[in-house]
Design a protein around this motif. Sequence first.
Motif, short mmCIF file in Angstrom:
data_model
loop_
_atom_site.label_atom_id
_atom_site.label_comp_id
_atom_site.label_asym_id
_atom_site.label_seq_id
_atom_site.Cartn_x
_atom_site.Cartn_y
_atom_site.Cartn_z
N PHE A 129 0.82 -1.20 0.00
CA PHE A 129 0.00 0.00 0.00
C PHE A 129 0.86 1.26 0.00
O PHE A 129 1.99 1.26 0.47
N ASP A 130 0.29 2.32 -0.51
CA ASP A 130 1.00 3.60 -0.54
C ASP A 130 0.78 4.41 0.73
O ASP A 130 1.73 4.94 1.31
N VAL A 131 -0.48 4.53 1.15
CA VAL A 131 -0.80 5.35 2.32
C VAL A 131 -1.78 4.60 3.22
O VAL A 131 -2.79 4.08 2.74
N SER A 178 -3.69 -6.81 8.93
CA SER A 178 -2.65 -7.30 9.83
C SER A 178 -1.54 -6.26 9.95
O SER A 178 -1.47 -5.29 9.18
N LEU A 179 -0.66 -6.47 10.92
CA LEU A 179 0.51 -5.60 11.05
C LEU A 179 1.37 -5.69 9.80
O LEU A 179 1.93 -4.68 9.35
N HIS A 180 1.50 -6.86 9.22
CA HIS A 180 2.26 -7.05 7.99
C HIS A 180 1.72 -6.15 6.88
O HIS A 180 2.50 -5.51 6.15
N ALA A 181 0.42 -6.07 6.75
CA ALA A 181 -0.19 -5.22 5.72
C ALA A 181 0.05 -3.75 6.02
O ALA A 181 0.40 -2.97 5.12
N SER A 184 3.52 -2.45 5.25
CA SER A 184 3.90 -2.34 3.84
C SER A 184 3.79 -0.92 3.32
O SER A 184 4.37 -0.59 2.27
N ALA A 185 3.05 -0.08 4.02
CA ALA A 185 2.73 1.25 3.51
C ALA A 185 3.97 2.13 3.38
O ALA A 185 4.80 2.20 4.29
N ALA A 186 4.06 2.83 2.27
CA ALA A 186 5.14 3.80 2.08
C ALA A 186 4.98 4.96 3.05
O ALA A 186 5.97 5.55 3.49
N ASP A 223 10.18 -0.96 10.59
CA ASP A 223 10.07 -0.52 9.20
C ASP A 223 8.93 0.47 8.95
O ASP A 223 8.69 0.85 7.81
N ILE A 224 8.24 0.88 9.99
CA ILE A 224 7.14 1.83 9.82
C ILE A 224 7.63 3.24 10.16
O ILE A 224 7.96 3.53 11.31
N ALA A 225 7.69 4.08 9.15
CA ALA A 225 8.06 5.49 9.35
C ALA A 225 6.78 6.25 9.70
O ALA A 225 6.15 6.87 8.85
N LEU A 226 6.41 6.19 10.95
CA LEU A 226 5.11 6.70 11.39
C LEU A 226 5.14 8.21 11.59
O LEU A 226 6.10 8.76 12.14
N GLU A 227 4.06 8.85 11.18
CA GLU A 227 3.84 10.26 11.49
C GLU A 227 2.53 10.36 12.26
O GLU A 227 1.51 9.84 11.83
#
Length: 231
Positions: A129-131, A178-181, A184-186, A223-227
Amino acid sequence: MKSTETVFHIYDSLPTLHKTLAYKVARDLDAAIAAKGSASLLLSGGNTPRPFLVQLAAENVDWSRVTVGLVDERWVDPESGASNENLVRSELLANGAEAATFVGMYRPGETAAEAVVGVEAAYKAFFPFDVVVLGMGSDGHTASLFPGRPELEGLLNGAALCGAAEAPTEPKERMSLSLHAIASAAHCYLHIEGGAKLAVYEAALDGDDVDIMPVRAVLNHPDIALEVFYA
């Protein structure tokens, strides 16, 4: 160890938060379209995102190239006011983003558990996914990843994109990414509002037990660049 830093944005008013988050998401979609010809957007339900969705619908995006899906869904008819599909259709898709392709989770005549295979196949078509725009409950859940539930282990550690879930309140039957899904988000955003939610967020930062507060799995994912967007 988390390899990306969480960025915390704080705003002095809810309208400013909604407008800024909508603009940011829209530009992420533009960038994905420019790079690969299409974009995907996964949205949360509940009351919090409603004004954000209205703002997002007004953004100048080539919605014909965007696929919109859900972070989770309550297992109710899409005509119900409790339906996340209903929210997205009424506040986003009917307000300016009509050209987007919507892929819901609810399957009439099936339980959430029975629908997992079909939803998995449908969402795999536009994965990764993108967003992704997440919310957070007062119990520390995000998506439909609820504390102490037996399905939590699989949704946090499995390779599937989605799974059946159960909430502590009605309607209990749910479907969740899931957390895996999510990972995946950019671009991954957490949208929270009010002092009570801020306290929950701060409590989540103070520990690492994901069974007690599943949102920690997102906050601590390497791996999640969270904002985080907060007002």
